[in-house]
Design a protein around this motif. Structure first.
Motif, PDB file in Angstrom:
ATOM      1  N   ASP A 123      13.563  12.069  34.089  1.00  0.00           N
ATOM      2  CA  ASP A 123      14.311  10.909  34.568  1.00  0.00           C
ATOM      3  C   ASP A 123      14.007   9.665  33.737  1.00  0.00           C
ATOM      4  OD1 ASP A 123      15.478  12.299  36.765  1.00  0.00           O
ATOM      5  OD2 ASP A 123      13.598  12.083  37.882  1.00  0.00           O
ATOM      6  N   SER A 171      11.881   8.709  47.540  1.00  0.00           N
ATOM      7  CA  SER A 171      11.434  10.109  47.696  1.00  0.00           C
ATOM      8  C   SER A 171       9.933  10.279  47.562  1.00  0.00           C
ATOM      9  CB  SER A 171      12.142  10.988  46.670  1.00  0.00           C
ATOM     10  OG  SER A 171      11.653  10.723  45.354  1.00  0.00           O
ATOM     11  N   LEU A 172       9.229   9.241  47.090  1.00  0.00           N
ATOM     12  CA  LEU A 172       7.795   9.368  46.879  1.00  0.00           C
ATOM     13  C   LEU A 172       7.069   9.492  48.209  1.00  0.00           C
ATOM     14  CD1 LEU A 172       7.223   6.747  44.039  1.00  0.00           C
ATOM     15  CD2 LEU A 172       7.340   9.227  43.842  1.00  0.00           C
ATOM     16  N   LEU A 231      13.691   5.686  34.676  1.00  0.00           N
ATOM     17  CA  LEU A 231      13.661   4.728  35.762  1.00  0.00           C
ATOM     18  C   LEU A 231      13.813   3.318  35.204  1.00  0.00           C
ATOM     19  CD1 LEU A 231      10.672   6.178  37.857  1.00  0.00           C
ATOM     20  CD2 LEU A 231      13.109   6.788  37.946  1.00  0.00           C
ATOM     21  N   GLU A 266      16.473   5.814  44.559  1.00  0.00           N
ATOM     22  CA  GLU A 266      16.341   7.103  45.240  1.00  0.00           C
ATOM     23  C   GLU A 266      15.010   7.758  44.891  1.00  0.00           C
ATOM     24  OE1 GLU A 266      16.883  10.238  47.626  1.00  0.00           O
ATOM     25  OE2 GLU A 266      18.096   8.389  47.533  1.00  0.00           O
ATOM     26  N   TYR A 267      14.596   7.646  43.642  1.00  0.00           N
ATOM     27  CA  TYR A 267      13.320   8.232  43.226  1.00  0.00           C
ATOM     28  C   TYR A 267      12.168   7.609  44.005  1.00  0.00           C
ATOM     29  CZ  TYR A 267       9.480   9.746  40.232  1.00  0.00           C
ATOM     30  OH  TYR A 267       8.301  10.303  39.774  1.00  0.00           O
ATOM     31  N   LEU A 268      12.178   6.277  44.141  1.00  0.00           N
ATOM     32  CA  LEU A 268      11.093   5.597  44.846  1.00  0.00           C
ATOM     33  C   LEU A 268      11.100   5.946  46.347  1.00  0.00           C
ATOM     34  CD1 LEU A 268      11.313   2.098  43.140  1.00  0.00           C
ATOM     35  CD2 LEU A 268       9.523   3.812  42.847  1.00  0.00           C
ATOM     36  N   GLU A 311      10.120   9.069  33.151  1.00  0.00           N
ATOM     37  CA  GLU A 311       9.367   9.706  34.225  1.00  0.00           C
ATOM     38  C   GLU A 311       9.846  11.150  34.313  1.00  0.00           C
ATOM     39  OE1 GLU A 311       6.588  10.316  37.082  1.00  0.00           O
ATOM     40  OE2 GLU A 311       6.834   8.561  35.799  1.00  0.00           O
ATOM     41  N   THR A 363      19.503   5.508  40.776  1.00  0.00           N
ATOM     42  CA  THR A 363      18.594   6.619  40.478  1.00  0.00           C
ATOM     43  C   THR A 363      17.144   6.219  40.736  1.00  0.00           C
ATOM     44  OG1 THR A 363      20.096   7.485  38.793  1.00  0.00           O
ATOM     45  CG2 THR A 363      17.780   8.173  38.666  1.00  0.00           C
ATOM     46  N   THR A 364      16.776   5.034  40.299  1.00  0.00           N
ATOM     47  CA  THR A 364      15.408   4.551  40.501  1.00  0.00           C
ATOM     48  C   THR A 364      15.125   4.310  41.980  1.00  0.00           C
ATOM     49  OG1 THR A 364      15.487   3.489  38.328  1.00  0.00           O
ATOM     50  CG2 THR A 364      13.732   2.789  39.832  1.00  0.00           C
TER      51      THR A 364
END
Length: 263
Positions: free
Chosen positions: A222, A262-263, A224, A258-260, A219, A255-256
């Motif tokens: 990144d 932030s969406l 994920l 936190e990424y989700l 992604e 990491t995954t």
């Protein structure tokens, strides 16, 4: 199932299911509470099974509901298990339960598929996995295995494609063995023909520290990682309900997650 297969004697079909389950006549007769002699007569066609006997043997052999209907037809009886459309009024409670599960899982991806791995429903989070899939692979009721492993699907963006491919093909292979569905057999042959530039392990062996097989996707800059769980309805009496699977994806690392968020 073809017309020719539907016309095959019920005894032959029962014997094939027993062989597929690797159960002896004696063991099946004991579990079904009938004599081995009677079971032999049923399989050879010397005796005609009653409707209740077909259902009892189908239960003991763990024959899928769709195939139990075929056994009944072969024996000269009407099917007993309905096959409702999800839009039918009687399926309102099922639809609401599915939508509740999907919505409650956001922002994590979740999807519902039927027995042929065709997409029935999904939540908004599934877009994270499908955003780079060619539009033609997502038309109508897309097949999620095809959309995942096709070169124009998710495959080029899966970091551990060989590992994930092995996992999906293994699941499908076991489903083919369980259901004897010719459509699934054709799908398995098609998927096996797709190219893969990574080694595809024949046996799923965990690496250091692995407890599940993750789906790793690129992604941007990144990587994920997700693991998934599969839910089914526990007491189905309808073919459609029995074949529904709800696959829910969860972040496999910080990491995954936190990424989700932030969406």
């Amino acid at each position: 199932m073809t017309t020719r297969e539907q016309q095959r004697p019920v005894g032959q079909l029962l014997r094939e299911w027993r062989d597929r389950r690797r159960i002896s006549q004696l063991d099946l007769s004991i579990s079904a509470e009938i004599s081995a002699r009677h079971l032999s007569f049923l399989e050879t066609g010397r005796s005609r099974p009653s409707r209740d006997m077909v259902l009892r043997l189908g239960e003991q052999l763990e024959v899928p509901l769709r195939e139990r209907n075929h056994l009944l037809l072969a024996a000269g009886y009407a099917p007993v298990y309905s096959e409702s459309g999800l839009s039918d009024p009687d399926m309102t409670a099922v639809r609401e339960a599915v939508r509740l599960l999907l919505a409650g899982h956001e922002p994590y991806p979740a999807a519902v598929v039927d027995g042929g791995w065709n997409l029935v429903d999904a939540n908004a989070g599934i877009g994270l996995l499908t955003r780079r899939v060619a539009p033609w692979l997502l038309e109508g009721a897309p097949n999620v295995l095809r959309a995942t492993l096709h070169p124009e699907g998710m495959a080029p963006h899966i970091v551990n494609l060989g590992e994930w491919r092995s996992h999906l093909l293994g699941r499908l292979r076991r489903q083919v063995a369980q259901s004897a569905d010719p459509v699934l057999s054709e799908l398995l042959a098609e998927l096996r023909g797709y190219p893969c530039d990574q080694a595809v392990p024949e046996v799923e062996v965990p690496g250091p520290g692995d407890i599940v097989i993750p789906l790793r996707i690129r992604e941007g800059d990144d990587e994920l990682a997700f693991f998934s769980t599969v839910a089914t309805f526990g007491t189905p009496l309808d073919v459609t309900v029995a074949e529904l699977m709800i696959e829910s994806f969860y972040p496999a690392d910080a990491t995954t997650a936190e990424y989700l968020r932030s969406l």
